[in-house]
Design a protein around this motif. Structure first.
Motif, PDB file in Angstrom:
ATOM      1  N   VAL A  34     -43.802   5.169  97.569  1.00 49.22           N
ATOM      2  CA  VAL A  34     -44.917   6.107  97.576  1.00 49.22           C
ATOM      3  C   VAL A  34     -45.064   6.728  98.962  1.00 49.22           C
ATOM      4  CG1 VAL A  34     -46.219   5.072  95.689  1.00 49.22           C
ATOM      5  CG2 VAL A  34     -46.499   4.162  97.993  1.00 49.22           C
ATOM      6  N   LEU A  35     -45.430   8.000  98.988  1.00 50.32           N
ATOM      7  CA  LEU A  35     -45.567   8.733 100.241  1.00 50.32           C
ATOM      8  C   LEU A  35     -46.925   8.435 100.875  1.00 50.32           C
ATOM      9  CD1 LEU A  35     -44.644  10.938 102.256  1.00 50.32           C
ATOM     10  CD2 LEU A  35     -45.741  12.614 100.745  1.00 50.32           C
ATOM     11  N   ALA A  36     -46.919   7.988 102.116  1.00 52.46           N
ATOM     12  CA  ALA A  36     -48.162   7.726 102.841  1.00 52.46           C
ATOM     13  C   ALA A  36     -48.688   9.042 103.410  1.00 52.46           C
ATOM     14  CB  ALA A  36     -47.913   6.714 103.960  1.00 52.46           C
ATOM     15  N   LEU A  37     -49.789   9.519 102.857  1.00 56.41           N
ATOM     16  CA  LEU A  37     -50.309  10.823 103.243  1.00 56.41           C
ATOM     17  C   LEU A  37     -50.873  10.839 104.656  1.00 56.41           C
ATOM     18  CD1 LEU A  37     -51.996  11.921  99.899  1.00 56.41           C
ATOM     19  CD2 LEU A  37     -49.759  12.564 100.802  1.00 56.41           C
ATOM     20  N   LYS A  38     -51.169   9.673 105.231  1.00 58.39           N
ATOM     21  CA  LYS A  38     -51.653   9.660 106.617  1.00 58.39           C
ATOM     22  C   LYS A  38     -50.537  10.068 107.576  1.00 58.39           C
ATOM     23  CE  LYS A  38     -50.842   4.691 107.046  1.00 58.39           C
ATOM     24  NZ  LYS A  38     -51.479   3.371 107.244  1.00 58.39           N
ATOM     25  N   TYR A  39     -49.286   9.902 107.170  1.00 58.06           N
ATOM     26  CA  TYR A  39     -48.154  10.318 107.995  1.00 58.06           C
ATOM     27  C   TYR A  39     -47.749  11.760 107.731  1.00 58.06           C
ATOM     28  CZ  TYR A  39     -47.389   5.374 109.052  1.00 58.06           C
ATOM     29  OH  TYR A  39     -47.535   4.085 109.471  1.00 58.06           O
ATOM     30  N   PHE A  40     -47.858  12.179 106.481  1.00 55.39           N
ATOM     31  CA  PHE A  40     -47.343  13.504 106.113  1.00 55.39           C
ATOM     32  C   PHE A  40     -48.130  14.012 104.920  1.00 55.39           C
ATOM     33  CE2 PHE A  40     -44.323  16.371 103.997  1.00 55.39           C
ATOM     34  CZ  PHE A  40     -43.952  17.172 105.062  1.00 55.39           C
ATOM     35  N   SER A  41     -48.803  15.127 105.088  1.00 50.28           N
ATOM     36  CA  SER A  41     -49.639  15.654 104.008  1.00 50.28           C
ATOM     37  C   SER A  41     -49.433  17.144 103.770  1.00 50.28           C
ATOM     38  CB  SER A  41     -51.123  15.382 104.321  1.00 50.28           C
ATOM     39  OG  SER A  41     -51.484  15.943 105.576  1.00 50.28           O
ATOM     40  N   SER A  42     -48.258  17.658 104.125  1.00 52.22           N
ATOM     41  CA  SER A  42     -47.949  19.071 103.914  1.00 52.22           C
ATOM     42  C   SER A  42     -47.603  19.294 102.443  1.00 52.22           C
ATOM     43  CB  SER A  42     -46.787  19.512 104.807  1.00 52.22           C
ATOM     44  OG  SER A  42     -47.150  19.415 106.170  1.00 52.22           O
ATOM     45  N   TRP A  43     -48.583  19.727 101.687  1.00 47.63           N
ATOM     46  CA  TRP A  43     -48.414  19.777 100.221  1.00 47.63           C
ATOM     47  C   TRP A  43     -47.439  20.843  99.754  1.00 47.63           C
ATOM     48  CZ3 TRP A  43     -53.031  20.762 102.784  1.00 47.63           C
ATOM     49  CH2 TRP A  43     -53.473  22.083 102.800  1.00 47.63           C
ATOM     50  N   CYS A  44     -46.978  21.714 100.662  1.00 42.58           N
ATOM     51  CA  CYS A  44     -45.979  22.706 100.254  1.00 42.58           C
ATOM     52  C   CYS A  44     -44.662  22.044  99.847  1.00 42.58           C
ATOM     53  CB  CYS A  44     -45.742  23.708 101.376  1.00 42.58           C
ATOM     54  SG  CYS A  44     -45.132  22.994 102.920  1.00 42.58           S
ATOM     55  N   THR A  45     -44.452  20.795 100.260  1.00 41.65           N
ATOM     56  CA  THR A  45     -43.213  20.084  99.939  1.00 41.65           C
ATOM     57  C   THR A  45     -43.363  19.121  98.768  1.00 41.65           C
ATOM     58  OG1 THR A  45     -43.690  18.231 101.445  1.00 41.65           O
ATOM     59  CG2 THR A  45     -42.556  20.152 102.377  1.00 41.65           C
ATOM     60  N   PHE A  46     -44.561  19.003  98.211  1.00 44.45           N
ATOM     61  CA  PHE A  46     -44.812  17.945  97.237  1.00 44.45           C
ATOM     62  C   PHE A  46     -43.997  18.113  95.952  1.00 44.45           C
ATOM     63  CE2 PHE A  46     -49.266  16.424  98.789  1.00 44.45           C
ATOM     64  CZ  PHE A  46     -48.671  15.998  99.964  1.00 44.45           C
ATOM     65  N   ASP A  47     -43.797  19.336  95.502  1.00 46.53           N
ATOM     66  CA  ASP A  47     -42.996  19.534  94.290  1.00 46.53           C
ATOM     67  C   ASP A  47     -41.585  18.996  94.480  1.00 46.53           C
ATOM     68  OD1 ASP A  47     -45.083  20.697  92.962  1.00 46.53           O
ATOM     69  OD2 ASP A  47     -44.435  22.764  93.306  1.00 46.53           O
ATOM     70  N   PHE A  48     -41.046  19.185  95.680  1.00 50.90           N
ATOM     71  CA  PHE A  48     -39.705  18.706  95.998  1.00 50.90           C
ATOM     72  C   PHE A  48     -39.685  17.190  96.142  1.00 50.90           C
ATOM     73  CE2 PHE A  48     -36.792  17.591  99.568  1.00 50.90           C
ATOM     74  CZ  PHE A  48     -35.594  17.809  98.916  1.00 50.90           C
ATOM     75  N   MET A  49     -40.618  16.635  96.908  1.00 47.55           N
ATOM     76  CA  MET A  49     -40.615  15.202  97.196  1.00 47.55           C
ATOM     77  C   MET A  49     -40.956  14.359  95.966  1.00 47.55           C
ATOM     78  SD  MET A  49     -42.343  15.099 101.004  1.00 47.55           S
ATOM     79  CE  MET A  49     -41.732  13.448 101.320  1.00 47.55           C
ATOM     80  N   SER A  50     -41.759  14.900  95.070  1.00 50.70           N
ATOM     81  CA  SER A  50     -42.163  14.132  93.890  1.00 50.70           C
ATOM     82  C   SER A  50     -40.990  13.850  92.952  1.00 50.70           C
ATOM     83  CB  SER A  50     -43.267  14.873  93.133  1.00 50.70           C
ATOM     84  OG  SER A  50     -42.816  16.133  92.667  1.00 50.70           O
ATOM     85  N   GLN A  51     -39.872  14.555  93.133  1.00 48.17           N
ATOM     86  CA  GLN A  51     -38.677  14.283  92.339  1.00 48.17           C
ATOM     87  C   GLN A  51     -37.991  12.986  92.774  1.00 48.17           C
ATOM     88  OE1 GLN A  51     -36.064  17.810  91.987  1.00 48.17           O
ATOM     89  NE2 GLN A  51     -37.734  18.984  92.916  1.00 48.17           N
ATOM     90  N   TYR A  52     -38.310  12.520  93.977  1.00 46.33           N
ATOM     91  CA  TYR A  52     -37.624  11.366  94.546  1.00 46.33           C
ATOM     92  C   TYR A  52     -38.549  10.164  94.756  1.00 46.33           C
ATOM     93  CZ  TYR A  52     -34.041  14.830  95.630  1.00 46.33           C
ATOM     94  OH  TYR A  52     -33.095  15.816  95.538  1.00 46.33           O
ATOM     95  N   MET A  53     -39.856  10.375  94.666  1.00 47.33           N
ATOM     96  CA  MET A  53     -40.804   9.313  94.955  1.00 47.33           C
ATOM     97  C   MET A  53     -41.753   9.121  93.775  1.00 47.33           C
ATOM     98  SD  MET A  53     -41.557  10.159  99.002  1.00 47.33           S
ATOM     99  CE  MET A  53     -42.008   8.471  99.382  1.00 47.33           C
ATOM    100  N   ASP A  54     -42.404   7.970  93.748  1.00 46.77           N
ATOM    101  CA  ASP A  54     -43.214   7.598  92.590  1.00 46.77           C
ATOM    102  C   ASP A  54     -44.662   8.040  92.687  1.00 46.77           C
ATOM    103  OD1 ASP A  54     -41.319   5.784  90.964  1.00 46.77           O
ATOM    104  OD2 ASP A  54     -41.123   5.033  93.003  1.00 46.77           O
TER     105      ASP A  54
END
Length: 245
Positions: A34-54
């Motif tokens: 799971v992506l820790a949003l306190k480290y990275f919260s740039s939602w422009c990449t979420f569509d891409f990252m959600s393909q690899y993370m839960d």
């Protein structure tokens, strides 16, 4: 299209190697990531990252809402200590992780309709920085193993933090002025406090494309060798060195 500086340039191709590793670990170990949003919260990449993370894990109410509305998948909430905001957090999270047994006991009735978890102190750490040492003596983070006497069938989640986006992003700046005071100093339209806080907290020099970071003791030698040495500063009043090349 011209973009005004300073801005962060996120390159999905540079991000891909790190999250490919996480996907490999997930597939062969069974652990979820799971992506820790306190480290990275740039939602422009979420569509891409959600393909690899839960999913995501958040440390406050607004991060929880961000993960719920923009990332999808599992949405975990974790805080060192919750207060009244936990009532609203439960609207967005499908799992709440508590930091202590006392917090679990205090709020378990408010979270009875969602999955609950308890952060464990692994008592094993590989951090190079004391600021991020989660197992230091008297650590407040997580419950020590000697507080549970039984073994359970548990699900394992990885919280990779900065690893998910390491080396994927560049801070693009513009030179506003050149000052000469024994050394040439470039003034850029960004600041370490505002745009590269990690460099200040953890005391490291960010990489500058096309340049070499040098130590203070090497300045005299390089000048003697006829090489050009620049210092790079932001336009704030903070006097610490941002970059030295």
């Amino acid at each position: 299209m011209t973009i005004s500086t300073p801005y962060y340039l996120i390159d999905q191709k540079r991000m891909l190697p790190a999250i490919e590793i996480m996907r490999y670990i997930r597939e062969y170990s069974g652990a979820k990531s799971v992506l820790a949003l306190k480290y990275f919260s740039s939602w422009c990449t979420f569509d891409f990252m959600s393909q690899y993370m839960d999913g995501t894990t958040s440390s406050n109410l607004y991060e929880a809402r961000l993960g719920f509305e923009n990332f999808g998948g599992e949405n975990h909430g974790y805080s060192v200590a919750y207060d009244d905001e936990i009532k609203e957090i439960t609207q967005y999270c499908d799992k709440i992780i508590f930091n202590s047994i006392s917090q679990l006991s205090r709020f378990k009735n408010l979270t009875k309709n969602i999955s609950l978890g308890l952060r464990l102190n692994p008592e094993v750490d590989h951090s190079f920085y004391s600021l991020s040492d989660i197992i230091s003596r008297y650590s407040r983070l997580g419950v020590r193993a000697n507080k549970f006497s039984d073994k359970y069938a548990v699900k394992i989640y990885l919280d990779p933090g900065e690893t998910a986006v390491k080396n994927s992003t560049s801070l693009i700046v513009k030179i506003l002025d050149v000052i000469e005071n024994e050394l040439l100093t470039l003034i850029v339209d960004a600041g370490v406090e505002t745009h590269a806080l990690d460099a200040l907290i953890y005391q490291f020099s960010p990489k500058l494309e096309g340049a070499e970071v040098i130590d203070e003791v090497d300045i005299t030698r390089m000048l003697f060798e006829g090489k050009t040495v620049y210092r790079v500063f932001g336009r704030t009043c903070f006097s610490g060195i941002f970059l030295m090349v």
